[in-house]
Motif scaffolding. Structure first.
Motif, PDB file in Angstrom:
ATOM      1  N   PHE A 119      -9.898  11.039  -1.628  1.00  0.00           N
ATOM      2  CA  PHE A 119     -10.135  10.803  -3.043  1.00  0.00           C
ATOM      3  C   PHE A 119      -9.792   9.358  -3.374  1.00  0.00           C
ATOM      4  CE2 PHE A 119      -9.780  15.373  -2.943  1.00  0.00           C
ATOM      5  CZ  PHE A 119     -10.657  15.808  -3.925  1.00  0.00           C
ATOM      6  N   ILE A 120     -10.676   8.714  -4.125  1.00  0.00           N
ATOM      7  CA  ILE A 120     -10.439   7.363  -4.631  1.00  0.00           C
ATOM      8  C   ILE A 120     -10.708   7.382  -6.129  1.00  0.00           C
ATOM      9  CG2 ILE A 120     -11.136   4.944  -4.556  1.00  0.00           C
ATOM     10  CD1 ILE A 120     -12.013   5.323  -1.693  1.00  0.00           C
ATOM     11  N   ASP A 121      -9.746   6.913  -6.902  1.00  0.00           N
ATOM     12  CA  ASP A 121      -9.881   6.910  -8.369  1.00  0.00           C
ATOM     13  C   ASP A 121     -10.171   8.308  -8.905  1.00  0.00           C
ATOM     14  OD1 ASP A 121      -9.568   4.117  -8.303  1.00  0.00           O
ATOM     15  OD2 ASP A 121     -11.737   3.821  -8.053  1.00  0.00           O
ATOM     16  N   GLY A 122      -9.626   9.321  -8.228  1.00  0.00           N
ATOM     17  CA  GLY A 122      -9.827  10.693  -8.665  1.00  0.00           C
ATOM     18  C   GLY A 122     -11.156  11.297  -8.263  1.00  0.00           C
ATOM     19  N   LEU A 123     -11.978  10.556  -7.541  1.00  0.00           N
ATOM     20  CA  LEU A 123     -13.296  11.031  -7.120  1.00  0.00           C
ATOM     21  C   LEU A 123     -13.294  11.352  -5.629  1.00  0.00           C
ATOM     22  CD1 LEU A 123     -15.498   8.447  -9.033  1.00  0.00           C
ATOM     23  CD2 LEU A 123     -15.099  10.822  -9.678  1.00  0.00           C
ATOM     24  N   ARG A 124     -13.962  12.449  -5.274  1.00  0.00           N
ATOM     25  CA  ARG A 124     -14.075  12.841  -3.875  1.00  0.00           C
ATOM     26  C   ARG A 124     -15.097  11.944  -3.172  1.00  0.00           C
ATOM     27  NH1 ARG A 124     -13.032  17.924  -1.915  1.00  0.00           N
ATOM     28  NH2 ARG A 124     -13.257  18.796  -4.032  1.00  0.00           N
ATOM     29  N   VAL A 125     -14.663  11.198  -2.166  1.00  0.00           N
ATOM     30  CA  VAL A 125     -15.597  10.401  -1.379  1.00  0.00           C
ATOM     31  C   VAL A 125     -16.493  11.366  -0.609  1.00  0.00           C
ATOM     32  CG1 VAL A 125     -15.858   8.698   0.451  1.00  0.00           C
ATOM     33  CG2 VAL A 125     -13.975   8.492  -1.194  1.00  0.00           C
ATOM     34  N   THR A 126     -17.802  11.238  -0.823  1.00  0.00           N
ATOM     35  CA  THR A 126     -18.744  12.256  -0.361  1.00  0.00           C
ATOM     36  C   THR A 126     -19.774  11.656   0.582  1.00  0.00           C
ATOM     37  OG1 THR A 126     -18.446  13.381  -2.505  1.00  0.00           O
ATOM     38  CG2 THR A 126     -20.307  14.075  -1.154  1.00  0.00           C
ATOM     39  N   ASP A 127     -19.542  11.811   1.891  1.00  0.00           N
ATOM     40  CA  ASP A 127     -20.542  11.359   2.854  1.00  0.00           C
ATOM     41  C   ASP A 127     -21.636  12.419   2.961  1.00  0.00           C
ATOM     42  OD1 ASP A 127     -19.468  13.415   4.399  1.00  0.00           O
ATOM     43  OD2 ASP A 127     -18.350  12.073   5.717  1.00  0.00           O
ATOM     44  N   ALA A 128     -22.638  12.167   3.797  1.00  0.00           N
ATOM     45  CA  ALA A 128     -23.794  13.065   3.883  1.00  0.00           C
ATOM     46  C   ALA A 128     -23.380  14.476   4.310  1.00  0.00           C
ATOM     47  CB  ALA A 128     -24.826  12.491   4.852  1.00  0.00           C
ATOM     48  N   GLU A 129     -22.454  14.567   5.263  1.00  0.00           N
ATOM     49  CA  GLU A 129     -22.011  15.881   5.736  1.00  0.00           C
ATOM     50  C   GLU A 129     -21.254  16.631   4.640  1.00  0.00           C
ATOM     51  OE1 GLU A 129     -19.766  17.738   9.658  1.00  0.00           O
ATOM     52  OE2 GLU A 129     -19.142  15.771   8.911  1.00  0.00           O
ATOM     53  N   THR A 130     -20.395  15.919   3.933  1.00  0.00           N
ATOM     54  CA  THR A 130     -19.663  16.540   2.822  1.00  0.00           C
ATOM     55  C   THR A 130     -20.616  16.982   1.727  1.00  0.00           C
ATOM     56  OG1 THR A 130     -17.699  15.201   3.278  1.00  0.00           O
ATOM     57  CG2 THR A 130     -17.868  16.183   1.090  1.00  0.00           C
ATOM     58  N   MET A 131     -21.647  16.180   1.471  1.00  0.00           N
ATOM     59  CA  MET A 131     -22.613  16.531   0.429  1.00  0.00           C
ATOM     60  C   MET A 131     -23.320  17.840   0.755  1.00  0.00           C
ATOM     61  SD  MET A 131     -23.657  15.620  -2.543  1.00  0.00           S
ATOM     62  CE  MET A 131     -24.373  17.064  -3.319  1.00  0.00           C
ATOM     63  N   GLU A 132     -23.588  18.086   2.023  1.00  0.00           N
ATOM     64  CA  GLU A 132     -24.211  19.361   2.407  1.00  0.00           C
ATOM     65  C   GLU A 132     -23.317  20.534   2.033  1.00  0.00           C
ATOM     66  OE1 GLU A 132     -25.182  19.298   6.533  1.00  0.00           O
ATOM     67  OE2 GLU A 132     -26.694  17.718   6.334  1.00  0.00           O
ATOM     68  N   VAL A 133     -22.008  20.370   2.263  1.00  0.00           N
ATOM     69  CA  VAL A 133     -21.057  21.430   1.896  1.00  0.00           C
ATOM     70  C   VAL A 133     -20.979  21.569   0.383  1.00  0.00           C
ATOM     71  CG1 VAL A 133     -18.640  22.157   1.993  1.00  0.00           C
ATOM     72  CG2 VAL A 133     -19.712  21.125   4.005  1.00  0.00           C
ATOM     73  N   VAL A 134     -20.918  20.438  -0.332  1.00  0.00           N
ATOM     74  CA  VAL A 134     -20.864  20.458  -1.798  1.00  0.00           C
ATOM     75  C   VAL A 134     -22.064  21.207  -2.368  1.00  0.00           C
ATOM     76  CG1 VAL A 134     -21.037  19.027  -3.870  1.00  0.00           C
ATOM     77  CG2 VAL A 134     -19.482  18.363  -2.025  1.00  0.00           C
ATOM     78  N   GLU A 135     -23.244  20.901  -1.861  1.00  0.00           N
ATOM     79  CA  GLU A 135     -24.452  21.552  -2.377  1.00  0.00           C
ATOM     80  C   GLU A 135     -24.449  23.041  -2.064  1.00  0.00           C
ATOM     81  OE1 GLU A 135     -29.200  20.673  -2.853  1.00  0.00           O
ATOM     82  OE2 GLU A 135     -28.119  19.681  -1.221  1.00  0.00           O
ATOM     83  N   MET A 136     -23.981  23.398  -0.882  1.00  0.00           N
ATOM     84  CA  MET A 136     -23.915  24.816  -0.506  1.00  0.00           C
ATOM     85  C   MET A 136     -22.954  25.573  -1.411  1.00  0.00           C
ATOM     86  SD  MET A 136     -22.525  26.523   3.037  1.00  0.00           S
ATOM     87  CE  MET A 136     -20.828  26.046   2.674  1.00  0.00           C
TER      88      MET A 136
END
Length: 286
Positions: free
Chosen positions: A82-99
């Motif tokens: 987390f940076i500035d309260g935001l989750r740093v979201t790479d492509a692999e993490t984004m797949e999990v987020v969307e799921m």
């Protein structure tokens, strides 16, 4: 007659003018915090939304899912920064987020509302090109949030169609960029932008706090832009409450009648805020 019966009648009479006033009106609700993870509060929320629809209002739900995302990432062995309260979201993490957001969380909310007699429909902001997003800039050359976005534009036609057909839209805060990249967007921001686009009667942000409090811990309500500016200047409004208040105020300035920051830890918080004189949070008005 028993006191409980008289009390129930009093509550119904108190609610009547609000039901009449908000009949046919759109109320955009950001659903998050404890209300999403406590089983009793989840049931309470679903019943509130169904009740609002049953008496003629048009609730639209935009949900978060941070704890659920974190839990899923931990189970698959993916670390989160987390940076500035935001989750740093790479492509692999984004797949999990969307799921998680577009699948697991969204469908659970839809199922819960439907189990109480509602007609909910789950959507991602990508459906119908509803949410067009752009990459969120950190403003720092050495900081990249990855697939974290902000709302660029909203196409509300799909939501309006569902409202007209008596459905309850439930929306995951995910959008697509013009380059086809998928972005995770703050749910408060999506709810505020959608409420503004729909010129909603109300924007309701459910939180894990009682609302905006003064320095003595007392609830502040009926706030105007001038009052909010004053409370920012003297440090009353600070920290994590700042972006929520800004979101609520921006919606009001864009045409939403009132915004509300309410305590999602209270059973039936939605009905108490919308249908009673006292409410359970902070009201922000123009």
């Amino acid at each position: 007659m028993p006191d409980s019966t008289q009390h129930a009648a009093k509550i119904l009479i108190e609610a009547l003018p609000y039901i009449q006033r908000f009949h046919g009106k759109t109320i955009v609700i950001k659903y998050g915090g404890n209300a999403m993870i406590d089983d009793a509060l989840k049931e309470s929320f679903a019943r509130d939304v169904v009740m609002m629809k049953a008496v003629g209002m048009n609730p639209v739900v935009v949900h978060g899912g941070g704890p659920q995302i974190s839990g899923t990432l931990a189970r698959v062995g993916k670390t989160t920064e987390f940076i500035d309260g935001l989750r740093v979201t790479d492509a692999e993490t984004m797949e999990v987020v969307e799921m998680v957001l577009g699948g697991l969380v969204n469908k659970e909310i839809v199922s819960l509302i439907n189990s109480h007699g509602g007609k909910a429909v789950g959507l991602s902001g990508k459906d119908g090109d509803m949410i067009r997003a752009r990459k969120l800039s950190s403003g720092k050359p050495d900081v990249d949030y990855g697939h974290v976005g902000e709302v660029e534009s909203i196409n509300s036609s799909l939501v309006e169609t569902l409202e007209a057909e008596r459905f309850i839209p439930v929306i995951a805060p995910i959008g697509s960029g013009s380059d086809g990249v998928t972005y995770n967007i703050n749910a408060d921001s999506v709810a505020g932008a959608l409420a503004s686009k729909l010129t909603a009667e109300k924007l309701v942000l459910m939180t894990n706090t009682s609302g905006v409090l003064d320095k003595q811990g007392r609830l502040l309500t009926g706030l105007t832009a001038e009052q909010i500016d004053h409370y920012k200047q003297d440090g009353t409004i600070q920290g994590g409450m700042l972006p929520k208040v800004d979101c609520a105020l921006q919606a009001v300035q864009a045409g939403v009648k009132t915004s509300h920051i309410i305590d999602g830890r209270v059973n039936h918080a939605l009905l108490l805020e919308v249908l009673t004189d006292k409410g359970v949070g902070t009201l922000i008005r123009s």
